[in-house]
Design a protein around this motif. Structure first.
Motif, PDB file in Angstrom:
ATOM      1  N   GLY A 144      36.076  31.690  32.362  1.00 30.01           N
ATOM      2  CA  GLY A 144      35.149  31.035  31.447  1.00 30.01           C
ATOM      3  C   GLY A 144      34.252  32.031  30.735  1.00 30.01           C
ATOM      4  N   HIS A 145      33.796  33.061  31.447  1.00 30.57           N
ATOM      5  CA  HIS A 145      32.950  34.091  30.838  1.00 30.57           C
ATOM      6  C   HIS A 145      33.732  34.908  29.821  1.00 30.57           C
ATOM      7  CE1 HIS A 145      30.843  38.111  30.903  1.00 30.57           C
ATOM      8  NE2 HIS A 145      29.870  37.293  30.573  1.00 30.57           N
ATOM      9  N   LEU A 146      34.983  35.239  30.143  1.00 34.98           N
ATOM     10  CA  LEU A 146      35.822  35.997  29.212  1.00 34.98           C
ATOM     11  C   LEU A 146      36.088  35.204  27.934  1.00 34.98           C
ATOM     12  CD1 LEU A 146      38.438  37.469  31.720  1.00 34.98           C
ATOM     13  CD2 LEU A 146      36.590  38.714  30.571  1.00 34.98           C
ATOM     14  N   ILE A 147      36.377  33.914  28.094  1.00 38.49           N
ATOM     15  CA  ILE A 147      36.632  33.064  26.931  1.00 38.49           C
ATOM     16  C   ILE A 147      35.377  32.954  26.075  1.00 38.49           C
ATOM     17  CG2 ILE A 147      37.153  30.710  26.189  1.00 38.49           C
ATOM     18  CD1 ILE A 147      39.014  30.469  28.582  1.00 38.49           C
ATOM     19  N   TRP A 148      34.237  32.773  26.724  1.00 34.39           N
ATOM     20  CA  TRP A 148      32.984  32.637  25.984  1.00 34.39           C
ATOM     21  C   TRP A 148      32.658  33.916  25.206  1.00 34.39           C
ATOM     22  CZ3 TRP A 148      30.185  28.833  24.314  1.00 34.39           C
ATOM     23  CH2 TRP A 148      28.871  29.057  23.891  1.00 34.39           C
ATOM     24  N   GLN A 149      32.948  35.067  25.799  1.00 28.75           N
ATOM     25  CA  GLN A 149      32.711  36.337  25.117  1.00 28.75           C
ATOM     26  C   GLN A 149      33.585  36.484  23.873  1.00 28.75           C
ATOM     27  OE1 GLN A 149      33.295  39.384  28.166  1.00 28.75           O
ATOM     28  NE2 GLN A 149      31.116  39.913  28.046  1.00 28.75           N
ATOM     29  N   GLY A 150      34.875  36.174  24.018  1.00 29.89           N
ATOM     30  CA  GLY A 150      35.799  36.378  22.900  1.00 29.89           C
ATOM     31  C   GLY A 150      35.778  35.270  21.871  1.00 29.89           C
ATOM     32  N   LEU A 151      35.343  34.060  22.277  1.00 24.86           N
ATOM     33  CA  LEU A 151      35.391  32.912  21.368  1.00 24.86           C
ATOM     34  C   LEU A 151      34.512  33.118  20.143  1.00 24.86           C
ATOM     35  CD1 LEU A 151      36.464  30.068  20.874  1.00 24.86           C
ATOM     36  CD2 LEU A 151      34.529  29.172  22.188  1.00 24.86           C
ATOM     37  N   GLY A 152      33.307  33.658  20.343  1.00 26.17           N
ATOM     38  CA  GLY A 152      32.407  33.880  19.211  1.00 26.17           C
ATOM     39  C   GLY A 152      33.000  34.846  18.205  1.00 26.17           C
ATOM     40  N   ARG A 153      33.677  35.879  18.672  1.00 25.56           N
ATOM     41  CA  ARG A 153      34.291  36.856  17.764  1.00 25.56           C
ATOM     42  C   ARG A 153      35.438  36.237  16.982  1.00 25.56           C
ATOM     43  NH1 ARG A 153      34.429  40.748  23.002  1.00 25.56           N
ATOM     44  NH2 ARG A 153      32.195  41.240  23.081  1.00 25.56           N
ATOM     45  N   THR A 154      36.236  35.427  17.670  1.00 27.84           N
ATOM     46  CA  THR A 154      37.354  34.768  16.983  1.00 27.84           C
ATOM     47  C   THR A 154      36.846  33.758  15.963  1.00 27.84           C
ATOM     48  OG1 THR A 154      38.812  35.060  18.891  1.00 27.84           O
ATOM     49  CG2 THR A 154      39.407  33.353  17.313  1.00 27.84           C
ATOM     50  N   LEU A 155      35.826  32.984  16.314  1.00 30.65           N
ATOM     51  CA  LEU A 155      35.253  32.020  15.368  1.00 30.65           C
ATOM     52  C   LEU A 155      34.654  32.727  14.161  1.00 30.65           C
ATOM     53  CD1 LEU A 155      33.545  29.435  17.748  1.00 30.65           C
ATOM     54  CD2 LEU A 155      35.675  29.172  16.454  1.00 30.65           C
ATOM     55  N   PHE A 156      34.007  33.864  14.395  1.00 29.38           N
ATOM     56  CA  PHE A 156      33.458  34.664  13.296  1.00 29.38           C
ATOM     57  C   PHE A 156      34.581  35.071  12.340  1.00 29.38           C
ATOM     58  CE2 PHE A 156      31.125  37.578  10.894  1.00 29.38           C
ATOM     59  CZ  PHE A 156      29.797  37.627  11.287  1.00 29.38           C
TER      60      PHE A 156
END
Length: 313
Positions: free
Chosen positions: A90-102
């Motif tokens: 969950g922490h890994l997904i949360w870290q990468g999700l913002g970059r992908t959404l950007f």
């Protein structure tokens, strides 16, 4: 009230789809050849460590139990623990999700900035040099594989004319924008080709409509006819095309993030598949699926807002 009822119905319909996606992803990752514990541990492999991984993943239990472990971790929001990275999924997904959404937002902005004026002008000037040239160039851009276009942009703007960063995510808001210009353009080019074709066809169809002829006979200026009648009505179909392709754009980030070394959830998915990191792959698959479903739902809502007659259907 009818709108809320329709939204609630759509959300309920998403539940069996999400369940089906979890089952498919759960099965597919397990039919890939190779021992997960061996790939995860690599040179640090020991029988004891492998047995611990198999126990925690439930690989020494039945298939239904393994699926239940995955569902339980997904419902808790943790998605389990990554053994290849050593962190909560969950922490890994949360870290990468913002970059992908950007990256997705920037690609969407580039797409709209290119496709709307080009598609509108090409439709209004059908058959002229601009229209013909645009169709050829966009066809080439659509046919060019994303990874190849990305490599070409790296060679031109990162090597020959080194004016833009070619990898990473950068620091700070402006740094993020600067580092994501090239990957955003790579995603936007084929996306723009689809939107330009759709908008051009819709503009040509709208120009022959009776309401446009009536508006011109009333003496309404041409620029007002274009903005209030042609573009507004042509935009309805474009909204749907934009939403559908935005959902497919999510899948495109998996390749492009790896080309430009953007540390988003796309590159995380590829690295996790190569190491057979079950919890990460399953968690990311679920996140991608939910995102696509939400984009499609939002597209339908915007379409209804533009054309309220669809709310009755």
């Amino acid at each position: 009230m009818a709108g809320f009822a329709g939204l609630g119905r759509r959300l309920v319909q998403m539940i069996p789809i999400i369940i089906g996606i979890t089952i498919v992803s759960f099965v597919l990752i397990r039919i890939v050849p190779g021992d997960p514990a061996t790939l995860i541990l690599g040179n640090h492999y020991t029988p004891e460590a492998a047995a611990a991984i198999n126990t925690n993943l439930g690989l020494n239990r039945g298939i239904l139990y393994q699926y239940w472990v995955f569902v339980k971790s997904a419902l808790s929001g943790s998605f389990g623990h990554s053994y290849s990275i050593g962190d909560s999924v969950g922490h890994l997904i949360w870290q990468g999700l913002g970059r992908t959404l950007f990256l997705i937002v920037m690609a969407g902005i580039f797409t709209a900035a290119l496709a709307i004026p080009v598609g509108l002008y090409a439709g209004l000037h059908r058959g002229r040099i601009f229209d013909q040239t645009t169709r050829v160039l966009l066809l080439v851009g659509y046919a060019l594989p994303g990874f190849l276009l990305g490599v070409l942009l790296i060679l031109v703007f990162g090597v020959k004319i080194p004016i833009l960063p070619i990898n990473g995510f950068g620091d700070g808001f402006l740094g993020h924008i600067q580092h994501l210009i090239l990957p955003s353009i790579t995603l936007a080019v084929p996306f723009s080709a689809v939107l330009v074709r759709s908008l051009r066809a819709s503009v040509i169809e709208a120009m022959t409509a009776d309401y446009v002829t009536t508006a011109l006979l009333k003496g309404i200026p041409w620029h007002r006819v274009v903005s209030r009648h042609i573009l507004r009505n042509a935009g309805m179909s474009v909204v749907v095309v934009f939403g559908v392709n935005l959902a497919f754009l999510v899948g495109g980030t998996v390749v492009i993030e790896n080309v430009f070394s953007v540390p988003g959830i796309g590159s995380l998915l590829v690295s996790s598949v190569s190491t057979r990191d079950y919890p990460v792959v399953q968690g990311l698959t679920l996140v991608f699926a939910v995102f696509v479903l939400l984009v499609n739902l939002l597209t339908d809502m915007v379409h209804v807002a533009i054309d309220p007659r669809l709310a009755v259907a």
